[in-house]
Design an enzyme around this catalytic site. Structure first.
Site, short mmCIF file in Angstrom:
data_model
loop_
_atom_site.label_atom_id
_atom_site.label_comp_id
_atom_site.label_asym_id
_atom_site.label_seq_id
_atom_site.Cartn_x
_atom_site.Cartn_y
_atom_site.Cartn_z
N GLU A 103 -2.56 -9.42 0.04
CA GLU A 103 -4.12 -9.45 0.49
C GLU A 103 -5.13 -9.28 -0.74
O GLU A 103 -6.28 -10.10 -0.67
CB GLU A 103 -4.23 -8.13 1.48
CG GLU A 103 -3.78 -8.43 2.70
CD GLU A 103 -3.81 -6.97 3.79
OE1 GLU A 103 -4.41 -7.29 4.71
OE2 GLU A 103 -3.57 -6.09 3.28
N GLU B 104 3.55 -6.07 7.60
CA GLU B 104 3.00 -4.70 8.44
C GLU B 104 3.59 -4.67 9.75
O GLU B 104 3.60 -3.69 10.22
CB GLU B 104 1.59 -5.01 8.31
CG GLU B 104 0.78 -4.45 7.01
CD GLU B 104 0.75 -5.83 5.95
OE1 GLU B 104 -0.17 -5.96 5.23
OE2 GLU B 104 1.38 -6.71 6.26
N ALA C 3 0.62 -1.28 0.07
CA ALA C 3 0.05 0.02 0.04
C ALA C 3 0.89 1.23 -0.15
O ALA C 3 2.04 1.15 0.34
CB ALA C 3 -0.83 -0.08 1.26
N GLY D 4 -0.54 -5.15 1.06
CA GLY D 4 -1.79 -5.14 0.51
C GLY D 4 -1.97 -5.82 -0.83
O GLY D 4 -2.98 -6.24 -1.29
#
Length: 260
Positions: free
Chosen positions: A115, A135, A66, A112
């Site tokens: 994900e 993360e 991200a 992300g």
């Protein structure tokens, strides 16, 4: 529709979405998430499209994570809204799409990015791909469904290890864990996705939609997956595809599904 950060190509019943921010290693920012949500919604409503391939531009990254600069100064409340809105707008949308979505992971799939790949119905990867949820090295946890989907795919213990160590795993290890279904060369990645899509498109899209609902139901809290399977199985008997499929079988010919 024209997009700034993604490319959408349609070839009859097959569509491909390419995340196109190569200078940022295809990192997800707010605009890209919004564009992806719009594209997936449009393709879901397209009566011609039956399978969707999702990949990244270039040879380095599927999605490298991200865009941290967008939320580095968020408050507790803003962080919660970010995760909830993102899950609803894109990640849950993809998982529950009635049309199969194949993630063609062509490089780094981190944070992300992993994900997003895990929200697709299944994944294939190039042999240079590396995957992970880093993360906790930033003082945060995965917020777009990563803690849930990773444990569903690889088991609780391995998910705990991968999240806690913030490490990356290569494509061959991802294959052995069941995180991806196939590993191939960079050159053969999209052709393999196309081959798998072609096999899917030989079958009833109505039945496949029901199968997606039934399989997903097994992972939804408070939902009895067996009941959903029974309901979707019964629904098939009212479709034209069921009539064509069973008739073709009895007549010893290949079915020509109307996909209704």
């Amino acid at each position: 529709m024209s997009f700034n950060n993604i490319l959408v190509d349609k070839n009859d019943a097959l569509a491909q979405i390419t995340i196109n921010r190569p200078k940022k290693l295809n990192a997800l920012n707010k605009e890209t998430i919004t564009e992806l949500s719009t594209a997936f919604t449009d393709l879901e409503n397209d009566e011609v499209v039956r399978v969707i391939i999702l990949t990244g531009s270039g040879e380095k990254a599927f999605v490298a994570g991200a865009d941290i600069s967008e939320f580095a100064n968020f408050s507790v409340e803003e962080g919660g809204v970010l995760a909830r809105k993102g899950q609803e707008m894109l990640f849950d949308l993809v998982e529950n799409l009635s049309k199969p979505v194949i993630a063609a992971v062509n490089g780094f799939a981190l944070g992300g990015g992993l994900e997003l790949a895990m929200s697709c119905h299944f994944r294939i990867a190039s042999d240079n791909a590396k995957m992970g949820l880093p993360e906790v090295s930033l003082g945060v946890i995965p917020g777009y469904g990563g803690t849930q989907r990773l444990s569903q795919l690889v088991g609780k213990g391995k998910a705990m290890e991968l999240v806690m160590t913030a490490g990356m795993i290569p494509a061959d290890e991802a294959l052995s864990l069941g995180l991806v279904n196939h590993v191939t060369t960079q050159e053969e990645l999209v052709p393999l996705a196309n081959k798998l899509a072609s096999k899917i498109m030989r079958n009833s899209s109505v039945a496949i939609s029901g199968a997606i609902k039934a399989i997903n139901a097994n992972y939804k809290e408070g939902v009895n997956g067996y009941d959903v399977e029974i309901e979707e199985f019964g629904n098939c008997f009212g479709t034209e595809d069921f009539k064509e499929g069973t008739t073709a079988f009895l007549e010893k010919r290949k079915p020509n599904f109307p996909n209704r």
